[in-house]
Design a protein around this motif. Structure first.
Motif, PDB file in Angstrom:
ATOM      1  N   ALA A   4       0.835  -1.213   0.000  1.00 20.48           N
ATOM      2  CA  ALA A   4       0.000   0.000   0.000  1.00 20.48           C
ATOM      3  C   ALA A   4       0.866   1.259   0.000  1.00 20.48           C
ATOM      4  CB  ALA A   4      -0.928  -0.008   1.212  1.00 20.48           C
ATOM      5  N   ARG A   5       1.927   1.262   0.778  1.00 19.04           N
ATOM      6  CA  ARG A   5       2.794   2.446   0.852  1.00 19.04           C
ATOM      7  C   ARG A   5       3.459   2.708  -0.497  1.00 19.04           C
ATOM      8  NH1 ARG A   5       8.280   2.776   2.294  1.00 19.04           N
ATOM      9  NH2 ARG A   5       8.958   4.810   3.087  1.00 19.04           N
ATOM     10  N   GLU A   6       3.938   1.650  -1.118  1.00 22.04           N
ATOM     11  CA  GLU A   6       4.622   1.809  -2.401  1.00 22.04           C
ATOM     12  C   GLU A   6       3.642   2.237  -3.501  1.00 22.04           C
ATOM     13  OE1 GLU A   6       4.958  -0.688  -0.343  1.00 22.04           O
ATOM     14  OE2 GLU A   6       7.103  -0.934   0.102  1.00 22.04           O
ATOM     15  N   ARG A   7       2.424   1.730  -3.454  1.00 21.50           N
ATOM     16  CA  ARG A   7       1.419   2.152  -4.444  1.00 21.50           C
ATOM     17  C   ARG A   7       1.090   3.637  -4.269  1.00 21.50           C
ATOM     18  NH1 ARG A   7      -1.534  -2.888  -6.487  1.00 21.50           N
ATOM     19  NH2 ARG A   7      -0.753  -4.561  -5.143  1.00 21.50           N
ATOM     20  N   GLN A   8       1.019   4.088  -3.030  1.00 23.30           N
ATOM     21  CA  GLN A   8       0.782   5.506  -2.792  1.00 23.30           C
ATOM     22  C   GLN A   8       1.923   6.347  -3.334  1.00 23.30           C
ATOM     23  OE1 GLN A   8      -2.101   7.089  -0.923  1.00 23.30           O
ATOM     24  NE2 GLN A   8      -1.179   8.565  -2.340  1.00 23.30           N
ATOM     25  N   LEU A   9       3.146   5.878  -3.141  1.00 22.51           N
ATOM     26  CA  LEU A   9       4.320   6.604  -3.625  1.00 22.51           C
ATOM     27  C   LEU A   9       4.290   6.754  -5.146  1.00 22.51           C
ATOM     28  CD1 LEU A   9       7.200   7.803  -3.225  1.00 22.51           C
ATOM     29  CD2 LEU A   9       8.057   5.457  -3.434  1.00 22.51           C
ATOM     30  N   VAL A  10       4.047   5.647  -5.868  1.00 16.55           N
ATOM     31  CA  VAL A  10       4.023   5.716  -7.325  1.00 16.55           C
ATOM     32  C   VAL A  10       2.853   6.575  -7.802  1.00 16.55           C
ATOM     33  CG1 VAL A  10       3.855   4.368  -9.456  1.00 16.55           C
ATOM     34  CG2 VAL A  10       5.181   3.483  -7.534  1.00 16.55           C
ATOM     35  N   SER A  11       1.727   6.481  -7.120  1.00 19.59           N
ATOM     36  CA  SER A  11       0.568   7.312  -7.451  1.00 19.59           C
ATOM     37  C   SER A  11       0.899   8.791  -7.291  1.00 19.59           C
ATOM     38  CB  SER A  11      -0.612   6.924  -6.559  1.00 19.59           C
ATOM     39  OG  SER A  11      -1.670   7.832  -6.684  1.00 19.59           O
ATOM     40  N   CYS A  43      -1.214   1.580 -14.304  1.00 19.56           N
ATOM     41  CA  CYS A  43      -1.979   0.948 -15.367  1.00 19.56           C
ATOM     42  C   CYS A  43      -3.203   1.796 -15.701  1.00 19.56           C
ATOM     43  CB  CYS A  43      -2.402  -0.458 -14.946  1.00 19.56           C
ATOM     44  SG  CYS A  43      -1.008  -1.620 -14.814  1.00 19.56           S
ATOM     45  N   ARG A  44      -3.812   1.482 -16.817  1.00 18.58           N
ATOM     46  CA  ARG A  44      -5.010   2.202 -17.238  1.00 18.58           C
ATOM     47  C   ARG A  44      -6.230   1.478 -16.683  1.00 18.58           C
ATOM     48  NH1 ARG A  44      -4.704   5.989 -20.685  1.00 18.58           N
ATOM     49  NH2 ARG A  44      -2.866   5.148 -21.740  1.00 18.58           N
ATOM     50  N   GLY A  45      -6.998   2.199 -15.866  1.00 20.85           N
ATOM     51  CA  GLY A  45      -8.124   1.592 -15.186  1.00 20.85           C
ATOM     52  C   GLY A  45      -9.451   1.815 -15.883  1.00 20.85           C
ATOM     53  N   PRO A  46     -10.511   1.311 -15.270  1.00 23.31           N
ATOM     54  CA  PRO A  46     -11.829   1.387 -15.913  1.00 23.31           C
ATOM     55  C   PRO A  46     -12.395   2.801 -15.969  1.00 23.31           C
ATOM     56  CG  PRO A  46     -12.010   0.467 -13.699  1.00 23.31           C
ATOM     57  CD  PRO A  46     -10.548   0.576 -13.991  1.00 23.31           C
ATOM     58  N   ARG A  47     -11.869   3.691 -15.155  1.00 23.32           N
ATOM     59  CA  ARG A  47     -12.341   5.087 -15.155  1.00 23.32           C
ATOM     60  C   ARG A  47     -11.152   6.035 -15.310  1.00 23.32           C
ATOM     61  NH1 ARG A  47     -15.357   2.147 -11.807  1.00 23.32           N
ATOM     62  NH2 ARG A  47     -13.901   2.393 -10.090  1.00 23.32           N
ATOM     63  N   GLU A  48     -10.359   5.781 -16.341  1.00 23.34           N
ATOM     64  CA  GLU A  48      -9.147   6.566 -16.595  1.00 23.34           C
ATOM     65  C   GLU A  48      -9.444   8.055 -16.657  1.00 23.34           C
ATOM     66  OE1 GLU A  48      -5.617   7.820 -16.980  1.00 23.34           O
ATOM     67  OE2 GLU A  48      -5.770   5.642 -17.087  1.00 23.34           O
ATOM     68  N   ARG A  49      -8.699   8.828 -15.849  1.00 24.85           N
ATOM     69  CA  ARG A  49      -8.875  10.282 -15.832  1.00 24.85           C
ATOM     70  C   ARG A  49      -7.561  11.029 -16.029  1.00 24.85           C
ATOM     71  NH1 ARG A  49     -11.870  11.761 -10.450  1.00 24.85           N
ATOM     72  NH2 ARG A  49     -10.334  10.282  -9.615  1.00 24.85           N
ATOM     73  N   GLY A  50      -6.517  10.316 -16.368  1.00 29.71           N
ATOM     74  CA  GLY A  50      -5.244  10.974 -16.600  1.00 29.71           C
ATOM     75  C   GLY A  50      -4.319  10.931 -15.403  1.00 29.71           C
ATOM     76  N   ARG A  53      -4.936  12.589 -11.960  1.00 26.96           N
ATOM     77  CA  ARG A  53      -5.942  11.970 -11.098  1.00 26.96           C
ATOM     78  C   ARG A  53      -5.563  10.543 -10.725  1.00 26.96           C
ATOM     79  NH1 ARG A  53      -8.600  16.253  -9.099  1.00 26.96           N
ATOM     80  NH2 ARG A  53      -9.349  17.627 -10.757  1.00 26.96           N
ATOM     81  N   THR A  54      -4.292  10.210 -10.826  1.00 24.52           N
ATOM     82  CA  THR A  54      -3.851   8.861 -10.466  1.00 24.52           C
ATOM     83  C   THR A  54      -4.125   8.582  -8.992  1.00 24.52           C
ATOM     84  OG1 THR A  54      -2.090   8.926 -12.125  1.00 24.52           O
ATOM     85  CG2 THR A  54      -1.881   7.289 -10.384  1.00 24.52           C
ATOM     86  N   THR A  55      -4.610   7.386  -8.708  1.00 19.94           N
ATOM     87  CA  THR A  55      -4.835   6.936  -7.337  1.00 19.94           C
ATOM     88  C   THR A  55      -4.025   5.662  -7.097  1.00 19.94           C
ATOM     89  OG1 THR A  55      -6.690   5.451  -7.795  1.00 19.94           O
ATOM     90  CG2 THR A  55      -7.204   7.800  -7.515  1.00 19.94           C
TER      91      THR A  55
END
Length: 245
Positions: A4-11, A43-50, A53-55
């Motif tokens: 979770a921490r690493e995903r937040q960092l990349v986001s 990755c490109r998700g189902p509600r891609e917003r650019g 807006r990465t989460t």
């Protein structure tokens, strides 16, 4: 989810790229090596917003062949078309932990105008000066790096350098951490903007003298990376992510 921490960092890093104008719209991505066979990547998700807006949910765990590295990782997401750009760097460069791919307009324009990114500044941006002093190679093909063959060509141009420009395309920067890779991309963008401004003003690009480069101190990672990264996060309105992966 794991990491979770690493995903937040990349986001956060993806949002930094967008806030800095290095990855406008929906193009660009960042990866982080987790071990010898897996990486986190936007990755490109189902509600891609650019990118702006990465989460953390957009950051998925995959293997070096682009397959889900855990159940559910790619249920509603697809890996970037240019995933091989990341994975071939990681395969070839054990020293690299993070890879940034972005499309800074100034970097593209400076290269197409024939302006090599050179160490024209000193204390203005010490990491940028050192990066440019070592040379910034250019991959001369403006292609979508969508397979391992094309990615290996780019890696060949990168060599052992921290970053490579992609003609008519953008840049790829690397680092031992996500902040380092992103901040290198920011420095290259700054050098490109300055080079274009100088050329437009009718000036001549002059490299900093060797004796001045030799006087530039190494202020350490705590300043160049940690403090600079906290600043980038503060521009996003965030105070989290004190650590650097």
């Amino acid at each position: 989810m794991r990491y979770a921490r690493e995903r937040q960092l990349v986001s956060d890093a993806c949002r930094v790229l967008a806030a800095r104008g290095l990855a406008d719209g929906i193009l660009g991505h960042i990866s982080l090596r987790m071990d010898d066979t897996t990486l986190l990547v936007r990755c490109r998700g189902p509600r891609e917003r650019g990118l702006h807006r990465t989460t953390p949910a957009d950051i998925r765990l995959v293997d070096l062949d682009g397959r889900a590295a855990a159940p559910g990782e790619l249920d509603d997401w697809s890996v970037p078309n240019e995933l091989p750009l990341h994975t071939e760097v990681l395969r070839a460069r054990p020293d690299v932990r993070a890879v940034v791919h972005a499309h800074p307009p100034a970097v593209v324009a400076a290269d197409l105008a024939g302006l090599a990114l050179r160490p024209i500044v000193g204390a203005f941006d010490i990491p940028g000066a050192r990066l440019a002093a070592g040379g910034v190679p250019v991959h001369p093909r403006g292609v979508l790096i969508r397979d391992r063959r094309l990615a290996r060509e780019m890696v060949g141009a990168l060599g052992e350098r921290p970053a490579v420009l992609l003609r008519g395309h953008g840049l790829t920067s690397t680092g031992g951490s996500v902040p380092e890779a992103v901040l290198r991309a920011v420095s290259l963008d700054t050098l490109a903007r300055l080079s274009l401004d100088i050329a437009q003003a009718g000036g001549t690009l002059r490299e900093l003298p060797e004796e001045d480069l030799a006087e530039l101190p190494d202020l350490g990672g705590a300043f160049h990376h940690d403090t600079a990264w906290r600043h980038e996060l503060s521009r996003l309105g965030r105070t989290a992510g004190e650590g650097a992966c």
